[in-house]
Design a protein around this motif. Sequence first.
Motif, short mmCIF file in Angstrom:
data_model
loop_
_atom_site.label_atom_id
_atom_site.label_comp_id
_atom_site.label_asym_id
_atom_site.label_seq_id
_atom_site.Cartn_x
_atom_site.Cartn_y
_atom_site.Cartn_z
N ARG A 117 -0.42 9.48 -5.37
CA ARG A 117 -0.22 10.90 -5.06
C ARG A 117 0.60 11.61 -6.13
O ARG A 117 0.52 12.83 -6.28
CB ARG A 117 0.48 11.04 -3.70
N ALA A 118 1.39 10.84 -6.88
CA ALA A 118 2.24 11.45 -7.90
C ALA A 118 1.52 11.67 -9.23
O ALA A 118 2.02 12.37 -10.10
CB ALA A 118 3.47 10.58 -8.14
N ILE A 119 0.32 11.07 -9.40
CA ILE A 119 -0.42 11.22 -10.66
C ILE A 119 -1.05 12.60 -10.72
O ILE A 119 -1.86 12.95 -9.86
CB ILE A 119 -1.49 10.12 -10.78
N PRO A 120 -0.71 13.42 -11.70
CA PRO A 120 -1.29 14.76 -11.79
C PRO A 120 -2.76 14.70 -12.19
O PRO A 120 -3.22 13.75 -12.82
CB PRO A 120 -0.44 15.44 -12.86
N SER B 142 5.87 13.42 -13.59
CA SER B 142 6.99 14.18 -14.14
C SER B 142 8.30 13.45 -13.91
O SER B 142 8.47 12.74 -12.92
CB SER B 142 7.06 15.58 -13.51
N ARG B 143 9.25 13.64 -14.82
CA ARG B 143 10.54 12.96 -14.71
C ARG B 143 11.29 13.39 -13.45
O ARG B 143 11.94 12.57 -12.80
CB ARG B 143 11.39 13.27 -15.94
N LYS B 144 11.21 14.66 -13.13
CA LYS B 144 11.93 15.16 -11.96
C LYS B 144 11.42 14.51 -10.68
O LYS B 144 12.20 14.05 -9.84
CB LYS B 144 11.79 16.68 -11.86
N TYR B 145 10.09 14.45 -10.53
CA TYR B 145 9.54 13.83 -9.32
C TYR B 145 9.75 12.32 -9.34
O TYR B 145 9.98 11.71 -8.29
CB TYR B 145 8.05 14.15 -9.20
N ALA B 146 9.67 11.71 -10.52
CA ALA B 146 9.86 10.26 -10.62
C ALA B 146 11.25 9.86 -10.16
O ALA B 146 11.44 8.81 -9.54
CB ALA B 146 9.62 9.80 -12.05
N ASN C 8 0.81 -1.22 0.00
CA ASN C 8 0.00 0.00 0.00
C ASN C 8 0.84 1.26 0.00
O ASN C 8 0.42 2.29 -0.55
CB ASN C 8 -0.94 -0.01 1.21
N GLU C 9 2.01 1.21 0.62
CA GLU C 9 2.85 2.42 0.60
C GLU C 9 3.32 2.71 -0.82
O GLU C 9 3.33 3.88 -1.25
CB GLU C 9 4.06 2.27 1.52
N VAL D 223 -8.87 3.78 -6.66
CA VAL D 223 -7.92 2.87 -6.03
C VAL D 223 -8.67 1.67 -5.45
O VAL D 223 -9.63 1.84 -4.69
CB VAL D 223 -7.12 3.58 -4.93
N ASN D 224 -8.24 0.48 -5.84
CA ASN D 224 -8.77 -0.78 -5.29
C ASN D 224 -10.29 -0.85 -5.43
O ASN D 224 -11.00 -1.19 -4.49
CB ASN D 224 -8.35 -0.94 -3.82
#
Length: 358
Positions: A221-224, A324-328, A213-214, A232-233
């Motif tokens: 949370r990273a999906i814009p 985004s690549r930077k956050y990824a 789950n983490e 989710v689920n």
Amino acid sequence: MKMLSSKDQLVREAASQSLKDAVRKKAGVDPTDDNIFAYLSGSLPVPRSGGGVAGSVWSNVRAACLRLNKKFPVSWSRCSGTGMIKITIGHISSRSTTTITQSSRAYLFRQLKSAMSDYYLERISAKPDQGKTAAPVSLHPASSAFIADGSFTRFCDWRFIHRARLGVLPLNGTRRFGNQVRKCRRCGFVVESIPHVINHCTSHSASWNLRHNEIQDRIVRAIPSRSGTVTVNRRVPDTTLPLRPDIVVRRPDGSLLIIDVTVPFEDRVEALVKARRIKINKYQPLVDELATKGITASVDAIIVGALGSWDTCNDYVLGQLGVSRKYATMMRKIICARTIGHSRNIYVSHITGSPQSM
């Protein structure tokens, strides 16, 4: 190499003459091109006494090549067409060679380091136990990003992960000698191995969910918001199958992206490939059913090894999700480090019987 190929004629001639003198005195042969390069490569026989002559920079070069040749091939020669001096370096893992000439001598040290890394990687990968996780871990730099600076990693995780990846954690099933009991101390499985404890002992199922789950929540949370609506689920609307994918993104154009997260044990690279294939096959019926209703859908997976291996195919999935690549770049390191932390907690809980927290 720098002295023999120097742009300064005086330096180049002095180095060449010094090398010829060393070959003549050390090996006792005429310093022809073949003899000179065979001497530097270590293939020219030299008397044990060394001709009674003190060592030089050239004897040090020969000694260095002799040491390297025990690990991977290194040889000196001359290009047949241009006449330039060249050094050929063999790479063990890729079974390829790299040729460094006078014009590319700036890359010589880099190629020697690369060949040495290949040698040690091949060596550890060849071991029956320790090599299982070496290949998956080496797929992506994020898998071992914490080694350089310890980022996002606890001290207890650091002490755990290296022994875990080498297969030397103290467990009943990892004992090399003796006839002691090898059964799992919690569920009684026949062998208490590291994969069993971290991924298969059902007494830790709640901890598996926390680890899973983490990873799932960090990706969500990273999906814009521009990528679409995220569930989710949940069961996919307009379908009859009782499947509940981890992440479903309904894009603005109406198409669906179905993503499932899984944490297999890194039993060589094939384990990551197999885990992705299983997830895709599991949810392919959803894609087929949606297609009959005119809805375009695709399915993929996020695969993170239980010992922190990041599957390179995950980067494509993150791109599809619009991360985004930077956050990824940062998120990959966090996910790998936190996955290691959860696996460490499972192991300690298994040994001590006391629940652990992050």
